[in-house]
Scaffold this motif. Structure first.
Motif, PDB file in Angstrom:
ATOM      1  N   ARG A  23       0.832  -1.209   0.000  1.00  0.00           N
ATOM      2  CA  ARG A  23       0.000   0.000   0.000  1.00  0.00           C
ATOM      3  C   ARG A  23       0.864   1.256   0.000  1.00  0.00           C
ATOM      4  O   ARG A  23       0.555   2.232  -0.693  1.00  0.00           O
ATOM      5  N   TYR A  58       2.264   1.822  -3.535  1.00  0.00           N
ATOM      6  CA  TYR A  58       1.250   2.402  -4.423  1.00  0.00           C
ATOM      7  C   TYR A  58       1.007   3.867  -4.072  1.00  0.00           C
ATOM      8  O   TYR A  58       0.858   4.714  -4.964  1.00  0.00           O
ATOM      9  N   TYR A 117       1.796   6.639  -7.020  1.00  0.00           N
ATOM     10  CA  TYR A 117       0.689   7.394  -7.610  1.00  0.00           C
ATOM     11  C   TYR A 117       0.579   8.794  -7.006  1.00  0.00           C
ATOM     12  O   TYR A 117      -0.036   9.677  -7.622  1.00  0.00           O
ATOM     13  N   VAL A 152       5.048  -0.183 -12.467  1.00  0.00           N
ATOM     14  CA  VAL A 152       3.659  -0.636 -12.323  1.00  0.00           C
ATOM     15  C   VAL A 152       3.498  -2.123 -12.638  1.00  0.00           C
ATOM     16  O   VAL A 152       2.900  -2.857 -11.846  1.00  0.00           O
ATOM     17  N   ASP A 181       2.393  -4.589  -9.714  1.00  0.00           N
ATOM     18  CA  ASP A 181       1.122  -5.293  -9.895  1.00  0.00           C
ATOM     19  C   ASP A 181       1.321  -6.807  -9.866  1.00  0.00           C
ATOM     20  O   ASP A 181       0.477  -7.551  -9.354  1.00  0.00           O
ATOM     21  N   THR A 215       1.620  -7.811  -6.298  1.00  0.00           N
ATOM     22  CA  THR A 215       0.353  -7.619  -5.594  1.00  0.00           C
ATOM     23  C   THR A 215      -0.696  -8.651  -6.010  1.00  0.00           C
ATOM     24  O   THR A 215      -1.430  -9.175  -5.163  1.00  0.00           O
ATOM     25  N   TYR A 249      -7.132  -7.347  -4.918  1.00  0.00           N
ATOM     26  CA  TYR A 249      -6.176  -6.441  -5.547  1.00  0.00           C
ATOM     27  C   TYR A 249      -6.660  -4.997  -5.439  1.00  0.00           C
ATOM     28  O   TYR A 249      -5.890  -4.081  -5.120  1.00  0.00           O
ATOM     29  N   ARG A 269      -4.650  -1.684  -4.233  1.00  0.00           N
ATOM     30  CA  ARG A 269      -4.367  -0.670  -5.257  1.00  0.00           C
ATOM     31  C   ARG A 269      -5.021   0.688  -4.951  1.00  0.00           C
ATOM     32  O   ARG A 269      -4.512   1.733  -5.357  1.00  0.00           O
ATOM     33  N   GLY A 279      -3.003   3.678  -3.978  1.00  0.00           N
ATOM     34  CA  GLY A 279      -2.414   4.518  -5.010  1.00  0.00           C
ATOM     35  C   GLY A 279      -3.324   5.681  -5.338  1.00  0.00           C
ATOM     36  O   GLY A 279      -2.870   6.818  -5.520  1.00  0.00           O
ATOM     37  N   TRP A 300      -9.775   0.158 -14.839  1.00  0.00           N
ATOM     38  CA  TRP A 300      -8.557  -0.491 -14.340  1.00  0.00           C
ATOM     39  C   TRP A 300      -8.872  -1.815 -13.646  1.00  0.00           C
ATOM     40  O   TRP A 300      -8.214  -2.832 -13.898  1.00  0.00           O
ATOM     41  N   GLN A 327       1.878  -8.510 -17.234  1.00  0.00           N
ATOM     42  CA  GLN A 327       1.658  -7.140 -16.764  1.00  0.00           C
ATOM     43  C   GLN A 327       2.536  -6.147 -17.531  1.00  0.00           C
ATOM     44  O   GLN A 327       2.124  -5.028 -17.806  1.00  0.00           O
TER      45      GLN A 327
END
Length: 397
Positions: free
Chosen positions: A8, A11, A15, A109, A113, A116, A128, A132, A135, A310, A330
């Motif tokens: 967390r 993210y 972001y 990313v 990802d 995660t 997920y 996420r 972010g 997303w 990814q």
């Protein structure tokens, strides 16, 4: 496995940096005297590098290391490069810094990802989307704080607060990545080879899903690149940029929290169609919006433009891509969507801004593109459902 708290934080910081760059970097560059084409170009080139960068790091992670180790190395390089950003004042200098940093940053990313998705697959009680969304929180917090700070500082044309904060945030998530356990990510007892990666690309649902997502992301380029310029063109302060961005991300967070319920009630086809249609409405209305209140309230539709898009896209990728190819899958998504889609969208948006002298007409074109996407999105979801019915999901070796 990495802890949920560390994921967390990573993210949030990453972001949070996007929350500074996306609304305010173009206005900062405009203050340095950059033209619209120059603004689009310096941000387009890193996007064009994304396919090679993301796939290279993913191949390294899947075949020779782990996503966590790749993440640590990539972010360390980005942090080193971005230290020069506050001192870059010309298009060539800014472009050089962004290109150098992109050689590591464009892998962040997909690698994060990847870690995660496996973390949450091993813990069914944790989704997920619930990880996420931090972010999104980081994005909205930084966008609001920076908008307020820029306004208090007099809306200076080229305020060094923007590149300085970007540098600090990149350094922050690079440090956080260093504390990630080196083994975090999918297991690699059976390391994939080139044939496995080619087989992944031959899955019919994957190209359709990636193509639809890339076109959607290209349609979002006028907002991502020039929203801050659009607000200033309307004669409004930077606070409006911050408030509009905050409203959008608040809606995005709400959709991410609701997504587990939404996916139980709607098919992937319906989720994608709702995202594209909602985005078309948003861009069409923003084309004609004038006042601060209208501009801010319209950003609530960002919950559909990004939050729903997303979460649905990641759901589709998780169903199509096997765990042993998670980083590669990814990275492929990042390369096609954030690389090709973003690069083309940025270049066209910058050139169109110079030609038209205004951001607003670009939103009309984005609305038409989103409407055309509805059919593509339905086809992609239909192919995905067919592939799942044939047993071509991630359980296949």
């Amino acid at each position: 496995m990495a802890s949920a708290a560390r994921l967390r934080l990573m993210y949030f910081l990453y972001y949070g940096n996007v929350g500074v760059a996306q609304p305010y970097l173009a206005a900062y560059l405009r203050g340095l005297g950059f033209s619209g084409e120059q603004i689009g170009t310096v941000q387009m080139i890193p996007s064009l590098l994304a396919p090679v960068v993301a796939m290279s790091w993913a191949t390294f992670a899947d075949r020779h290391a782990t996503p966590a180790r790749g993440l640590r190395l990539a972010t360390a390089w980005s942090a080193l490069c971005v230290l020069a950003l506050p001192f870059a004042r010309t298009p060539a200098a800014v472009g050089a810094v962004l290109v150098a940093a992109a050689l590591g940053d464009r892998a962040y990313v997909p690698l994060l990802d990847s870690v995660t998705l496996e973390h949450t697959r091993a813990r069914p009680e944790r989704s997920y989307a619930s990880v996420r969304l931090f972010g999104s929180i980081g994005f909205v917090v930084l966008a609001l704080v920076v908008g307020r700070a820029l306004t208090l500082r007099g809306n200076r044309p080229a305020d060094l607060l923007v590149p300085s904060l970007m540098t600090a945030l990149v350094a922050g998530y690079a440090l956080a990545a260093r504390r990630l356990p080196a083994h975090a990510g999918p297991p690699h007892e059976d390391r994939p080879g080139p044939r496995d990666m080619l087989a992944l690309l031959r899955r019919p649902a994957l190209p359709l899903l990636l193509g639809a997502c890339a076109v959607h992301w290209a349609a979002c380029a006028p907002y991502h690149l020039l929203f801050g310029v659009y607000v200033r063109d309307r004669g409004l302060p930077a606070d409006v940029t911050g408030l509009g961005t905050a409203a959008g991300v608040a809606a995005e967070i709400a959709v991410l929290l609701l997504f587990p319920r939404l996916e139980r009630r709607l098919s992937l086809r319906g989720l994608l169609a709702a995202s594209f249609l909602g985005s078309a409405v948003r861009w069409a209305l923003l084309w004609r919006a004038e006042g601060a209140a209208a501009i801010v309230l319209l950003q609530l539709l960002h919950g559909l433009t990004f939050g729903l898009f997303w979460a649905a896209a990641m759901k589709g990728m998780a169903e199509v891509v096997p765990a042993r190819l998670r980083a590669t899958g990814q990275a492929l998504f990042s390369a096609v969507v954030f690389g090709a889609g973003n690069g083309v969208g940025f270049a066209l948006s910058g050139a169109a801004y110079d030609r038209l002298g205004s951001v607003a007409p670009l939103f009309a074109g984005a609305a038409l593109l989103e409407l055309a996407l509805v059919g593509v999105g339905l086809a992609a979801a239909g192919a995905l459902a067919a592939a799942r019915a044939r047993g071509a999901g991630p359980a296949a070796p």
